[in-house]
Design an enzyme around this catalytic site. Structure first.
Site, PDB file in Angstrom:
ATOM      1  CD  GLU A 133      42.411  45.467  47.257  1.00  0.00           C
ATOM      2  OE1 GLU A 133      41.891  44.727  48.113  1.00  0.00           O
ATOM      3  OE2 GLU A 133      42.276  45.278  46.049  1.00  0.00           O
ATOM      4  CG  ASP A 134      40.554  42.583  51.251  1.00  0.00           C
ATOM      5  OD1 ASP A 134      41.335  42.836  50.300  1.00  0.00           O
ATOM      6  OD2 ASP A 134      39.651  41.728  51.169  1.00  0.00           O
ATOM      7  CG  ASP A 137      48.035  36.135  48.591  1.00  0.00           C
ATOM      8  OD1 ASP A 137      49.244  35.917  48.759  1.00  0.00           O
ATOM      9  OD2 ASP A 137      47.194  35.221  48.552  1.00  0.00           O
ATOM     10  N   GLY A 139      49.549  40.170  44.765  1.00  0.00           N
ATOM     11  CA  GLY A 139      49.548  41.469  44.107  1.00  0.00           C
ATOM     12  C   GLY A 139      48.928  41.418  42.720  1.00  0.00           C
ATOM     13  CG  PHE A 188      42.981  31.528  53.615  1.00  0.00           C
ATOM     14  CD1 PHE A 188      43.062  32.121  52.362  1.00  0.00           C
ATOM     15  CD2 PHE A 188      41.743  31.464  54.247  1.00  0.00           C
ATOM     16  CE1 PHE A 188      41.934  32.649  51.741  1.00  0.00           C
ATOM     17  CE2 PHE A 188      40.614  31.988  53.628  1.00  0.00           C
ATOM     18  CZ  PHE A 188      40.705  32.573  52.382  1.00  0.00           C
ATOM     19  NE  ARG A 201      32.509  38.905  52.619  1.00  0.00           N
ATOM     20  CZ  ARG A 201      33.497  38.958  51.725  1.00  0.00           C
ATOM     21  NH1 ARG A 201      34.594  39.610  52.008  1.00  0.00           N
ATOM     22  NH2 ARG A 201      33.369  38.355  50.566  1.00  0.00           N
TER      23      ARG A 201
HETATM   24  P1  5GP Z   1      46.140  38.746  45.194  1.00  0.00           P
HETATM   25  O1  5GP Z   1      45.614  39.033  43.822  1.00  0.00           O
HETATM   26  O2  5GP Z   1      46.963  39.872  45.760  1.00  0.00           O
HETATM   27  O3  5GP Z   1      46.858  37.434  45.249  1.00  0.00           O
HETATM   28  O4  5GP Z   1      44.904  38.507  46.140  1.00  0.00           O
HETATM   29  C1  5GP Z   1      44.129  39.559  46.568  1.00  0.00           C
HETATM   30  C2  5GP Z   1      42.750  39.115  47.016  1.00  0.00           C
HETATM   31  O5  5GP Z   1      42.723  37.729  47.387  1.00  0.00           O
HETATM   32  C3  5GP Z   1      42.341  39.863  48.252  1.00  0.00           C
HETATM   33  O6  5GP Z   1      41.709  41.069  47.946  1.00  0.00           O
HETATM   34  C4  5GP Z   1      41.429  38.874  48.951  1.00  0.00           C
HETATM   35  O7  5GP Z   1      40.130  39.005  48.448  1.00  0.00           O
HETATM   36  C5  5GP Z   1      41.984  37.538  48.570  1.00  0.00           C
HETATM   37  N1  5GP Z   1      42.901  36.981  49.591  1.00  0.00           N
HETATM   38  C6  5GP Z   1      44.241  36.824  49.494  1.00  0.00           C
HETATM   39  N2  5GP Z   1      44.763  36.280  50.609  1.00  0.00           N
HETATM   40  C7  5GP Z   1      43.719  36.068  51.442  1.00  0.00           C
HETATM   41  C8  5GP Z   1      43.616  35.511  52.768  1.00  0.00           C
HETATM   42  O8  5GP Z   1      44.575  35.120  53.436  1.00  0.00           O
HETATM   43  N3  5GP Z   1      42.371  35.462  53.294  1.00  0.00           N
HETATM   44  C9  5GP Z   1      41.262  35.882  52.626  1.00  0.00           C
HETATM   45  N4  5GP Z   1      40.090  35.759  53.249  1.00  0.00           N
HETATM   46  N5  5GP Z   1      41.333  36.397  51.375  1.00  0.00           N
HETATM   47  C10 5GP Z   1      42.543  36.509  50.793  1.00  0.00           C
HETATM   48 MG    MG Z   2      40.343  42.434  48.037  1.00  0.00          MG
END
Ligand code: 5GP
Ligand code: MG
Length: 222
Positions: A133-134, A137, A139, A188, A201
């Site tokens: 995963e990248d 956040d 989760g 962010f 990206r």
């Molecule tokens: P979660 O479901 O954990 O809240 O969010 C996961 C997804 O939200 C990540 O895979 C990513 O695509 C996006 N995301 C969450 N935080 C960031 C951020 O700070 N920057 C960017 N570019 N994408 C984010």
């Molecule tokens: Mg992602």
């Protein structure tokens, strides 16, 4: 054993932390001028942390061939570097890709779907899978994705993420990764695969977006 506890610990980027590297030395496309707030993690710091993550994975998976499962598009650069580091350790693996969608603009929707998935049961069944995963956040994406993957009757499933965000206010993420590169402040971030409206990206380093970056009309670029 050459193993150190150290590399298993997620590197913490403090709340007001910025990279020690001079932002002026960084390379980025000229159209991004003014869009990048502060430099959070340099390419060099990412690279050395990726080596450590690969060592942890190699220690844990030696003698097996894990399926390295990349979540498109954001994890791509991290995935590529991680696989390169695994090759240097003579760690075998197979490659699979998925595309999950949960994000609209700068706010998580909480709705996760597998888009045009090319995952086949025969490629995953009875295999050790590492989801790459990248960023984790809230989760929510992971918590929704993991049960979808478990349906493939895997031998094991772990997550390796480049970044995890500290949520603050004693909030706990809905799911956590076993391997995490950096713990970052609740901001962010962009670059090294991470986008804002499909831009950024293509940055080598990880940055915090500026207001000008948020306000920029992505459609003005061709
Ligand atoms: P979660 O479901 O954990 O809240 O969010 C996961 C997804 O939200 C990540 O895979 C990513 O695509 C996006 N995301 C969450 N935080 C960031 C951020 O700070 N920057 C960017 N570019 N994408 C984010
Ligand atoms: Mg992602």
């Amino acid at each position: 054993m050459t193993s150190t506890a150290n590399k298993r610990e997620t590197t913490v980027i403090p709340d007001e932390g910025t990279s020690n590297v001079d932002p002026a030395t960084r390379l980025y496309p000229p159209e991004y001028e003014g869009h990048l707030g502060s430099l959070l993690i340099s390419h060099e710091e990412i690279d050395s942390r990726v080596q450590e993550l690969a060592q942890c994975i190699h220690e844990d998976y030696k003698g097996t061939r894990p399926v390295m499962l990349c979540t498109l598009k954001g994890a791509c650069p991290f995935y590529q570097h991680l696989l390169d580091a695994l090759q240097d350790l003579k760690q075998g693996y197979t490659m699979e890709f998925l595309r999950a969608s949960s994000y609209v603009g700068a706010a998580t929707s909480g709705n996760v779907t597998l888009l045009g998935s090319e995952l086949n049961k025969e490629d995953l069944e009875n295999r050790h899978v590492i989801l790459v995963e990248d960023i984790v956040d809230t989760g929510t994406t992971l918590a929704n994705l993991l049960p979808l993957l478990q349906k493939f009757e895997l031998k094991s499933l772990e997550v390796c993420t480049m970044l995890e965000k500290r949520l603050g206010d004693d909030k706990t993420p809905a799911a956590k990764a076993k391997y995490a590169g950096f713990s970052i402040p609740n901001k962010f971030v962009l670059g090294f695969g991470l986008d804002y409206n499909e831009l950024y990206r293509d940055l080598k380093d990880i940055w915090v977006i500026s207001q000008a970056g948020i306000d920029f009309d992505a459609k003005s670029l061709v």
